[in-house]
Design a protein around this motif. Structure first.
Motif, mmCIF file in Angstrom:
data_model
loop_
_atom_site.group_PDB
_atom_site.id
_atom_site.type_symbol
_atom_site.label_atom_id
_atom_site.label_comp_id
_atom_site.label_asym_id
_atom_site.label_seq_id
_atom_site.Cartn_x
_atom_site.Cartn_y
_atom_site.Cartn_z
ATOM 1 N N ASN A 502 0.615 -1.072 0.260
ATOM 2 C CA ASN A 502 -0.153 -0.250 0.371
ATOM 3 C C ASN A 502 1.046 1.229 -0.060
ATOM 4 O O ASN A 502 0.279 1.621 -0.598
ATOM 5 N N LYS A 505 2.162 1.683 -3.489
ATOM 6 C CA LYS A 505 0.738 2.381 -4.783
ATOM 7 C C LYS A 505 0.552 3.313 -4.672
ATOM 8 O O LYS A 505 -0.298 3.985 -4.939
ATOM 9 N N TYR A 506 -0.001 3.818 -2.724
ATOM 10 C CA TYR A 506 -0.434 5.413 -3.028
ATOM 11 C C TYR A 506 0.611 6.287 -2.142
ATOM 12 O O TYR A 506 0.269 7.743 -1.918
ATOM 13 N N ASP A 533 4.642 6.355 4.745
ATOM 14 C CA ASP A 533 5.033 6.916 3.515
ATOM 15 C C ASP A 533 4.278 8.487 3.543
ATOM 16 O O ASP A 533 4.271 8.757 4.893
ATOM 17 N N ILE A 546 -11.564 2.363 5.276
ATOM 18 C CA ILE A 546 -10.787 1.781 5.040
ATOM 19 C C ILE A 546 -10.604 0.675 5.511
ATOM 20 O O ILE A 546 -9.575 -0.188 4.813
ATOM 21 N N ARG A 552 -12.493 1.435 -0.784
ATOM 22 C CA ARG A 552 -11.246 2.332 -1.514
ATOM 23 C C ARG A 552 -11.886 3.646 -1.393
ATOM 24 O O ARG A 552 -12.480 3.728 -2.305
ATOM 25 N N ALA A 553 -11.087 4.390 -0.671
ATOM 26 C CA ALA A 553 -10.975 5.516 -0.613
ATOM 27 C C ALA A 553 -10.044 6.177 -2.522
ATOM 28 O O ALA A 553 -11.057 7.464 -1.736
ATOM 29 N N HIS A 554 -9.836 5.543 -2.505
ATOM 30 C CA HIS A 554 -9.013 6.449 -4.210
ATOM 31 C C HIS A 554 -9.361 5.098 -5.271
ATOM 32 O O HIS A 554 -8.739 4.285 -5.018
ATOM 33 N N GLY A 563 -6.635 -2.111 -7.333
ATOM 34 C CA GLY A 563 -6.944 -2.657 -5.886
ATOM 35 C C GLY A 563 -8.071 -3.283 -5.521
ATOM 36 O O GLY A 563 -9.031 -3.255 -6.429
ATOM 37 N N SER A 564 -8.304 -3.864 -4.753
ATOM 38 C CA SER A 564 -9.339 -4.771 -4.277
ATOM 39 C C SER A 564 -10.244 -4.241 -3.252
ATOM 40 O O SER A 564 -11.685 -4.925 -2.802
ATOM 41 N N GLY A 565 -9.985 -3.604 -2.590
ATOM 42 C CA GLY A 565 -9.917 -3.032 -1.047
ATOM 43 C C GLY A 565 -10.455 -3.762 -0.045
ATOM 44 O O GLY A 565 -11.537 -4.468 1.074
ATOM 45 N N GLY A 567 -7.018 -5.258 1.386
ATOM 46 C CA GLY A 567 -5.671 -6.100 1.984
ATOM 47 C C GLY A 567 -6.468 -5.582 3.020
ATOM 48 O O GLY A 567 -4.979 -5.713 4.962
ATOM 49 N N LEU A 568 -6.841 -3.485 3.598
ATOM 50 C CA LEU A 568 -6.402 -3.568 4.670
ATOM 51 C C LEU A 568 -7.416 -4.373 6.214
ATOM 52 O O LEU A 568 -7.501 -4.506 6.983
ATOM 53 N N SER A 592 1.512 7.964 5.621
ATOM 54 C CA SER A 592 0.730 7.476 5.871
ATOM 55 C C SER A 592 1.266 7.210 7.143
ATOM 56 O O SER A 592 2.564 7.388 6.867
ATOM 57 N N PHE A 594 1.364 3.541 8.646
ATOM 58 C CA PHE A 594 0.102 2.648 9.549
ATOM 59 C C PHE A 594 0.613 1.470 10.521
ATOM 60 O O PHE A 594 2.123 0.803 10.330
#
Ligand code: ADP
Length: 605
Positions: A502, A505-506, A533, A546, A552-554, A563-565, A567-568, A592, A594
């Motif tokens: 993530n 990606k983000y 990040d 999220i 998915r926020a983005h 993305g699949s929504g 992972g988190l 972010s 995490f």
């Protein structure tokens, strides 16, 4: 969604609102209905008692007939007439005067010399009884008793033929309206009651249903055997009973009744109010001056002219009324108010229940629709995510297989891309499979104590080439050796990879990833693995969402990030299965942060 909401409003909300409005409207009429009910009940009592009074009078008339018959026993009518007044008064306490007249106009008894009373009687009634004068009388009581009062017909008793020409000679006063001397509160037209002022002067007095007639005595009695008639002399009621001698129909025996004694006879009749109403109402017999002569409750007193309901007794006692009063008039209003309040509260509760129910249904519907949309997005996202790595794997492997790339550096780089894309594919498939397992409750963990710092180090290092190939700078701050954690190594490694992936990606232009493991003491000792990040950060308001499945926020369309929504969602579920959690917080200076928090393994001393 709009269609469903519209359907819901039309099918549930609007009808229930209309029903509630109708219920509120009908509530307003409740008091009126209640009063109407009560007034009907009381009117029934008043009518019943008036009928009882009439029955008591006709009973007395039978007694009179029997007394006269007894006095005539063994005598001719003329003989009996001599001392009829005295004999009757001795024998019958209700008689004030006994009189005997012939239809030819002769007054046989009493004589003016007999007593003061007799003289007064002859002054008042002599000319009328001798058929020398037509007077205003209320008569035909027989018919009035047989039917209820008020539907009196013209003419004499219907059972016998009237005297020749007598009908024409009797002048009826039906058209000359007489007023009742009481104003019953419940007998006005309802619309008048609603809108008229309560001022007594504005309340309408009612017209009496009784009609006096003008006639001579002979015309009145016709061919009847007996009867009663009433007339007012100097505003005083004279009530006369008469009986025609069977021996000589030309001789008529009669009596003027003593009203005070008659009242005493009627007292027990008025006391007969139904037991269930005795506490609430008082019945009274009012004379022609609206004075109470008999009461069902001795201690009761009020404005006698304003009863709740009243009924005229009839021609036998003209302008006498049986009136019913409420003991506590406020009770009715109170009951109506209580009823209104109870119904009002029930309606409010109903509307509230409908409101809350509707809100629950709508919000659940919204949730379901969002989930359905997210699932559709998920399918297209996953398909896309599968296709991208497969395309590059296929392209680079074909290039290598065809031997078109001879440069060993390029060859290595292509093999590196193939490996990275295969890893990405594996990650995605693992995530989807794990998610499906968790949804079915089939996900199993292999718990064992291990060194989490070592696992983070291994995972990060194996991911490093991937990040560095993308131009990232990866920094780690890991202790040499960490405390032991009890958990499933593969699952926890998957969490760390998801967080790293993530971060990759983000991230936007600032390609920096920082991994740190720290040991925390409170509230219980735990290990915190943080992946930071300098990327886009999570939009405000989506910080918790999220972690929901498929969220998915983005989204792919606007951000272009696949993305699949899941992972988190997986990361948090795995962490929670270990007694820990994954949390997000914005990083100071942008990006972010995490954190995977895991409790330390309990060490046995
Ligand atoms: P996916 O990344 O496949 O969409 P995830 O469950 O991993 O699904 O993430 C859910 C959402 O959280 C992402 O769509 C993204 O909007 C947001 N997100 C996750 N990690 C980051 C991060 N490091 N920076 C900013 N946003 C993130």
């Amino acid at each position: 969604m709009k269609k469903v909401a519209l359907m819901f409003v039309l099918a549930v909300l609007v009808p229930s609102m209309v029903l509630a409005w109708l219920a509120v409207r009908s509530l307003r009429d409740q008091q009126f209905l209640l009063e109407r009910q009560q007034s009907l009940l009381c009117q029934g009592v008043a009518d019943g008692l008036a009928k009882d009074v009439q029955d008591a009078l006709s009973e007395q008339q039978h007694v009179f007939t029997a007394k006269v018959s007894a006095l005539l026993q063994g005598k001719t009518p003329i003989e009996a007439a001599k001392d009829f007044d005295t004999a009757l008064r001795n024998d019958w306490s209700l008689a004030r005067i006994g009189f005997v007249v012939t239809l030819a106009g002769g007054l046989l008894s009493p004589t003016a010399e007999e007593s003061m009373e007799a003289r007064k009687f002859l002054e008042d009634n002599g000319r009328f009884l001798a058929n020398r004068e037509s007077v205003e009388v209320y008569f035909n009581p027989k018919q009035a008793l047989a039917n209820t009062y008020g539907n009196m017909q013209t003419g004499l008793s219907s059972t016998t033929a009237p005297n020749e020409g007598s009908l024409d000679n009797i002048k009826r006063f039906g058209v000359k309206n007489q007023m009742r001397n009481v104003i019953p509160q419940q007998q006005q037209a309802p619309f008048l009651q609603k809108f008229s002022a309560t001022d007594e002067s504005q309340q309408q007095q009612q017209i009496s249903k009784l009609a006096p007639s003008e006639a001579e005595f002979r015309q009145l009695i016709g061919e009847d055997r007996d009867g009663m008639l009433a007339r007012f002399v100097d505003n005083k009621l004279n009530l006369l009973f008469w009986y025609r001698s069977p021996g000589d129909p030309q001789v008529v025996f009669g009596a003027q009744l003593d009203l005070r004694r008659l009242e005493a006879e009627l007292k027990p009749v008025i006391a007969q109010v139904p037991a269930e109403l005795q506490q609430d109402i008082c019945a009274a017999l009012l004379d022609d001056g609206a004075r109470p002569v008999a009461l069902s409750r001795r201690d009761f007193s009020t404005v006698w002219k304003r009863p709740f309901v009243a009924t005229e007794v009839g021609e036998a006692l003209p302008h006498w009324e049986v009136a019913v009063y409420q003991i506590n008039p406020a009770k009715l209003t109170e009951t109506a108010r209580n009823m209104k309040l109870t119904f009002g509260m029930l309606i409010a509760l109903l509307v509230l229940a409908i409101g809350v129910g509707s809100w629950l249904i709508v919000s659940d519907l919204k949730r379901q629709l969002t989930l359905a949309r997210q699932k559709t997005d998920f399918v297209s996202n996953v398909s896309h995510e599968l296709k991208t790595p497969l395309t590059s794997i296929r392209m680079f492997s074909e290039l290598l297989a065809e031997g078109r790339v001879n440069d060993p550096v390029k060859q290595r780089s292509y093999l590196g891309i193939i490996t990275a894309e295969a890893a990405r594919l594996t990650r995605l498939i693992n995530n989807v499979l794990d998610f499906a397992r968790m949804e079915r409750g089939e996900k199993k963990y292999n718990f064992e104590p291990f060194d989490l710092v070592a696992l983070v180090r291994e995972t990060t290092e194996s991911y490093r080439p991937n990040l560095e190939a993308g131009g990232f700078v990866l920094k780690c701050e890991l202790p040499e050796q960490g405390p032991m954690v009890n958990g499933d190594r593969d699952a926890l490694a998957q969490v760390v990879v998801n967080l790293l992936s993530n971060a990759e990606k983000y991230s936007d232009s600032r390609k920096e990833v920082f991994v740190r493991v720290t040991e925390q003491a409170a509230p219980l000792p735990y290990l915190e693995t943080t992946v930071m990040d300098r990327g886009l950060g999570v939009p405000r308001g989506s910080e918790e969402k999220i972690f929901e499945k498929f969220y998915r926020a983005h989204d792919s369309l606007s951000s272009g990030i696949q993305g699949s929504g899941l992972g988190l969602t997986l990361a948090r579920q795995i962490a929670r299965a270990h007694g820990g959690d994954v949390v997000y917080e914005p990083r100071e200076g942008g990006g972010s942060c995490f954190s995977l928090r895991l409790p330390l393994a309990v060490t046995k001393n």
